[in-house]
Design a protein around this motif. Sequence first.
Motif, mmCIF file in Angstrom:
data_model
loop_
_atom_site.group_PDB
_atom_site.id
_atom_site.type_symbol
_atom_site.label_atom_id
_atom_site.label_comp_id
_atom_site.label_asym_id
_atom_site.label_seq_id
_atom_site.Cartn_x
_atom_site.Cartn_y
_atom_site.Cartn_z
ATOM 1 N N LYS A 1 0.838 -1.203 0.000
ATOM 2 C CA LYS A 1 0.000 0.000 0.000
ATOM 3 C C LYS A 1 0.872 1.252 0.000
ATOM 4 C CE LYS A 1 -3.789 2.542 0.759
ATOM 5 N NZ LYS A 1 -4.713 2.214 1.872
ATOM 6 N N VAL B 1 0.803 4.219 -2.821
ATOM 7 C CA VAL B 1 0.589 5.625 -2.478
ATOM 8 C C VAL B 1 1.762 6.474 -2.965
ATOM 9 C CG1 VAL B 1 0.403 7.257 -0.556
ATOM 10 C CG2 VAL B 1 -0.904 5.132 -0.512
ATOM 11 N N SER B 2 2.975 5.953 -2.828
ATOM 12 C CA SER B 2 4.165 6.676 -3.287
ATOM 13 C C SER B 2 4.140 6.866 -4.800
ATOM 14 C CB SER B 2 5.429 5.916 -2.868
ATOM 15 O OG SER B 2 5.501 5.775 -1.465
ATOM 16 N N ASP C 1 1.358 6.965 -6.647
ATOM 17 C CA ASP C 1 0.302 7.948 -6.912
ATOM 18 C C ASP C 1 0.824 9.371 -6.736
ATOM 19 O OD1 ASP C 1 -1.411 5.823 -7.300
ATOM 20 O OD2 ASP C 1 -2.334 5.954 -5.314
ATOM 21 N N ARG C 2 1.546 9.597 -5.656
ATOM 22 C CA ARG C 2 2.055 10.940 -5.375
ATOM 23 C C ARG C 2 3.128 11.338 -6.381
ATOM 24 N NH1 ARG C 2 2.415 10.336 1.269
ATOM 25 N NH2 ARG C 2 0.153 10.415 1.628
ATOM 26 N N ARG D 1 -4.773 -2.004 -1.817
ATOM 27 C CA ARG D 1 -5.463 -0.713 -1.828
ATOM 28 C C ARG D 1 -6.440 -0.587 -0.664
ATOM 29 N NH1 ARG D 1 -3.483 3.625 -4.718
ATOM 30 N NH2 ARG D 1 -2.884 3.001 -6.822
ATOM 31 N N ASP E 1 -4.474 6.043 6.866
ATOM 32 C CA ASP E 1 -5.572 5.857 5.907
ATOM 33 C C ASP E 1 -6.923 5.969 6.606
ATOM 34 O OD1 ASP E 1 -3.887 5.340 3.664
ATOM 35 O OD2 ASP E 1 -3.546 3.320 4.449
#
Length: 257
Positions: free
Chosen positions: A200, A204-205, A207-208, A249, A257
């Motif tokens: 996860k 997230v990394s 996505d950023r 996810r 989260d």
Amino acid sequence: MNVQPDLIAGIYNYCDTWCERCLFTARCRSFQIQSETGLAKTMDAGGNLVQQLTDALTLTKQYIDNLTRAQGNDVLNAPTEEQTQTLEQKAVQREDTAARPIRQHSATMLANDYLRQTGIWMKEEKDFLEQAGQQQLHEVELGLRTQEEAMPTLHALKDAWEMIRWYRTLIPVKTQSALRALAEPTENMRLVNYHLGKAKLVLVSIDRSLLAWQTVMQHYPEKTDALLDLLSLLSRLRRELETVFPDARAFQRPGLD
């Protein structure tokens, strides 16, 4: 009487170790043990914005110079031991039979390729922030844009650069950490969740990082063609991890989260 906030159990297992940007350092046992201080300061909203912009250029140059010295003028260096947990370092460095499939996994190769290619790009664009700041300042002086328009642009580009730089080294290390679930299968739910949380974190990394690259392309569309391969690597890595860890996810990281 001051009461210390309750610690969030295990939050440090799934974070990006970017303590300067974290809102939960007061509730993180790892942060307290390491006694880290000095959270990033935001720029003063008052005062002369043109002067702030000029100051920002100076700080940006100092920031890049310090980064270059810290990395020995080698932007391709892997993360330091302080930036990773012992478990991740073990996953990267072990040469035994169990670790070999992790290093040879397609996700690992994609992550390492991304690290290499972003290192090349950042070396070629080492003056990117300074040039962006000078451009903004010049446009303000010419009256092409207002001070209020220039400052957010500079902040957005600086933030994008820092996010790209930070996550490019974190993604390969955490990817290999998550993939240990394949080399060491277990029914222990604590370990299962541990690896899901690592996956996860990588997602997230990614996505950023993609958002950061989009910021760069938004302000410099002429750089888009040169960045397409990097975006493709990240997208392929994201799909690969979502396939290997279909429940990642949905995993809820404590406090994050």
